[in-house]
Design a protein around this motif. Structure first.
Motif, short mmCIF file in Angstrom:
data_model
loop_
_atom_site.label_atom_id
_atom_site.label_comp_id
_atom_site.label_asym_id
_atom_site.label_seq_id
_atom_site.Cartn_x
_atom_site.Cartn_y
_atom_site.Cartn_z
N LEU A 79 0.65 -1.12 -0.07
CA LEU A 79 0.06 -0.24 -0.11
C LEU A 79 0.87 1.26 -0.08
O LEU A 79 0.46 2.29 -0.48
CB LEU A 79 -1.01 0.13 1.34
CG LEU A 79 -2.01 -1.12 1.35
CD1 LEU A 79 -2.58 -1.05 2.37
CD2 LEU A 79 -2.95 -0.92 0.15
N ARG A 80 2.22 1.03 0.69
CA ARG A 80 3.02 2.55 0.49
C ARG A 80 3.31 2.79 -0.98
O ARG A 80 3.54 4.02 -1.19
CB ARG A 80 4.17 1.79 1.24
CG ARG A 80 5.01 3.30 1.79
CD ARG A 80 4.31 4.04 2.88
NE ARG A 80 5.16 4.82 3.60
CZ ARG A 80 4.91 6.10 4.15
NH1 ARG A 80 3.52 6.19 4.32
NH2 ARG A 80 5.72 6.57 4.80
N ASN A 115 -8.60 5.30 -1.60
CA ASN A 115 -9.90 5.84 -0.96
C ASN A 115 -10.92 4.65 -0.62
O ASN A 115 -11.79 4.87 0.26
CB ASN A 115 -10.46 6.72 -2.09
CG ASN A 115 -9.87 8.11 -1.96
OD1 ASN A 115 -9.30 8.36 -1.03
ND2 ASN A 115 -9.69 8.84 -3.32
N GLU A 116 -10.88 3.82 -1.41
CA GLU A 116 -11.79 2.57 -1.22
C GLU A 116 -11.36 1.87 0.10
O GLU A 116 -12.31 1.51 0.96
CB GLU A 116 -11.78 1.38 -2.32
CG GLU A 116 -12.54 1.80 -3.58
CD GLU A 116 -13.83 1.85 -3.56
OE1 GLU A 116 -14.53 1.35 -2.53
OE2 GLU A 116 -14.76 2.31 -4.43
N LEU A 117 -10.26 1.73 0.45
CA LEU A 117 -9.72 1.12 1.47
C LEU A 117 -10.13 1.92 2.78
O LEU A 117 -10.48 1.34 3.96
CB LEU A 117 -8.26 1.12 1.62
CG LEU A 117 -7.44 0.37 2.96
CD1 LEU A 117 -8.12 -1.09 3.10
CD2 LEU A 117 -5.95 0.33 2.91
N ALA A 118 -9.95 3.32 2.58
CA ALA A 118 -10.41 4.35 3.60
C ALA A 118 -11.94 4.15 4.05
O ALA A 118 -12.36 4.19 5.19
CB ALA A 118 -10.01 5.48 3.46
N VAL A 130 -16.70 -0.62 8.41
CA VAL A 130 -16.51 -1.19 9.52
C VAL A 130 -16.65 -0.75 10.74
O VAL A 130 -17.42 -1.18 11.73
CB VAL A 130 -15.00 -1.99 9.43
CG1 VAL A 130 -14.80 -2.93 10.83
CG2 VAL A 130 -15.03 -2.93 8.08
N ASP A 131 -16.10 0.33 11.16
CA ASP A 131 -15.96 1.23 12.32
C ASP A 131 -17.92 1.48 12.47
O ASP A 131 -18.28 1.14 13.59
CB ASP A 131 -15.48 2.29 12.20
CG ASP A 131 -13.98 2.08 12.42
OD1 ASP A 131 -13.50 1.17 12.66
OD2 ASP A 131 -13.25 2.99 11.87
N ALA A 132 -18.39 1.89 11.51
CA ALA A 132 -19.98 2.33 11.67
C ALA A 132 -20.72 0.94 12.03
O ALA A 132 -21.65 1.14 12.86
CB ALA A 132 -20.53 2.91 10.11
N MET A 133 -20.41 0.10 11.18
CA MET A 133 -21.36 -1.21 11.36
C MET A 133 -20.90 -1.71 12.86
O MET A 133 -21.99 -2.56 13.38
CB MET A 133 -20.82 -2.41 10.43
CG MET A 133 -21.41 -1.92 8.95
SD MET A 133 -20.93 -3.11 7.72
CE MET A 133 -21.68 -2.16 6.43
N GLN A 134 -19.86 -1.61 13.47
CA GLN A 134 -19.60 -2.04 14.69
C GLN A 134 -20.24 -1.17 15.84
O GLN A 134 -20.53 -1.76 16.88
CB GLN A 134 -17.93 -1.99 15.06
CG GLN A 134 -17.36 -2.99 14.33
CD GLN A 134 -15.65 -2.98 14.73
OE1 GLN A 134 -15.09 -1.87 14.92
NE2 GLN A 134 -14.98 -4.14 14.76
N LEU A 181 -16.81 8.45 -3.35
CA LEU A 181 -18.46 8.34 -3.32
C LEU A 181 -18.96 7.13 -3.94
O LEU A 181 -18.08 6.65 -4.76
CB LEU A 181 -19.00 9.76 -3.97
CG LEU A 181 -18.81 11.19 -3.40
CD1 LEU A 181 -19.49 12.24 -4.56
CD2 LEU A 181 -19.45 11.44 -2.21
N ASP A 182 -20.07 6.73 -3.41
CA ASP A 182 -20.81 5.42 -4.07
C ASP A 182 -21.66 5.72 -5.27
O ASP A 182 -21.54 4.84 -6.16
CB ASP A 182 -21.53 4.86 -3.07
CG ASP A 182 -20.92 4.51 -1.96
OD1 ASP A 182 -19.87 3.94 -1.95
OD2 ASP A 182 -21.23 4.69 -0.81
#
Length: 321
Positions: A14-15, A84-87, A93-97, A150-151
């Motif tokens: 990723l770097r 951006n997709e990784l972000a 994941v944070d939201a779903m948790q 954006l989606d």
């Protein structure tokens, strides 16, 4: 899997992708090294690894610095999208948790009634969904869509956009036919119930959006096609809140707006839509998705269906004269 792609996956980190994105913006090895907190030799080594994996020179070096060639610009664009997709995945994941079932990131112009109504409809059918609305100019929002921020983007499917270099990367879905509408206060008895032509309204006091907007351009075309000089507005405003307020406070005013805005104002009361001929068609509105071949999450399909239901309800409102 393609041999070269397999090599990229096994070799690049990723770097490396971050370096591609940063180097395309920094334009110097020193600038990239500073932003990534690495030494210039480390940057040079990583760039060599990247170009070795791609089997092509991606950046041109000169005394003025370094700049991406066509291959490098394309690689940097894709690298930004991946990052951006990784972000976004991390945020999801944070939201779903925390109990959210789905996250939708949608871009739209600030003057739209369909998107807020569709968001409410989506939330009614998917109560656990969270929506992040980004407002702005459609062209800028589409770039954010392609960058993976954006989606989807809701906006006008204009001939200029269809003819642009961006359209091969986009999948537009037509959801809402549009036309130019004229609004007036219900207290304006001079125009109520009349069948009007554009020339009948030439001397009226108009509230209009700025010249660069599709509505203003269609408005000017309507008068020019009728052989008349387009009126100069007494108030120029883009905000739907401003337009609705001045129409209700000053019964003498006339206003040109899009169909969904007209439907929204009529539904609020105190405003009528006038029948003005000939009809002026505006570019249809729709949702833009990335054309990436990936399966879309259910929340995107649910939002598209919500937009369809909202657009269908426009035809049943008092917006049509």
């Amino acid at each position: 899997m393609h041999t070269k792609t397999d090599r990229l996956i096994r070799t690049l980190r990723l770097r490396h992708l971050e370096l591609l994105a940063v180097l395309s913006e920094a334009r110097t090895m020193r600038g990239a090294a500073t932003r990534l907190h690495l030494s210039q030799p480390a940057i040079s080594k990583m760039l060599g690894e990247i170009e070795g994996c791609f089997g092509a020179r991606l950046f041109e070096r000169s005394h003025q610095g370094i700049h991406a060639n066509a291959l490098g610009a394309s690689a940097a664009f894709r690298a930004r999208a991946v990052l951006n997709e990784l972000a976004r995945a991390t945020e999801d994941v944070d939201a779903m948790q925390s109990g959210i079932t789905a996250v939708l990131r949608v871009g739209a112009p600030s003057v739209t009634a369909a998107v807020p109504a569709a968001i409410v409809e989506l939330r009614r059918r998917m109560p656990g969904a969270a929506v992040q609305l980004r407002e702005g100019r459609v062209h800028e929002l589409i770039h954010r869509l392609l960058d993976g921020e954006l989606d989807c983007v809701f906006g006008a499917i204009t001939p200029e956009l269809v003819a642009s270099d961006l359209i091969p990367m986009l999948e537009p879905v037509v959801l809402l036919e549009d036309e130019l509408c004229v609004l007036a206060s219900c207290a304006n008895e001079g125009v109520a119930g009349r069948r009007l032509r554009w020339t009948d309204l030439q001397a009226g006091p108009w509230v209009l959006p700025p010249k660069e907007t599709l509505v203003r351009q269609a408005f000017m075309t309507a008068f020019l096609n009728s052989g008349a000089t387009p009126p100069v507005p007494v108030i120029e405003a883009l905000s739907s809140v401003t337009i609705g307020t001045v129409l209700r406070k000053d019964p003498s005013l006339l206003c040109a707006v899009r169909l969904e805005h007209a439907a929204d104002e009529v539904a609020r009361g105190g405003v009528q839509r006038l029948k003005v001929l000939p009809k002026m068609v505006l570019p249809s509105f729709g949702l833009f998705f990335r054309r990436d071949g990936m399966e879309r999450p259910p929340v995107l399909g649910a939002f598209a269906e919500a937009i369809r239901r909202v657009s269908g309800s426009l035809k049943k409102t008092g917006a049509r004269p």
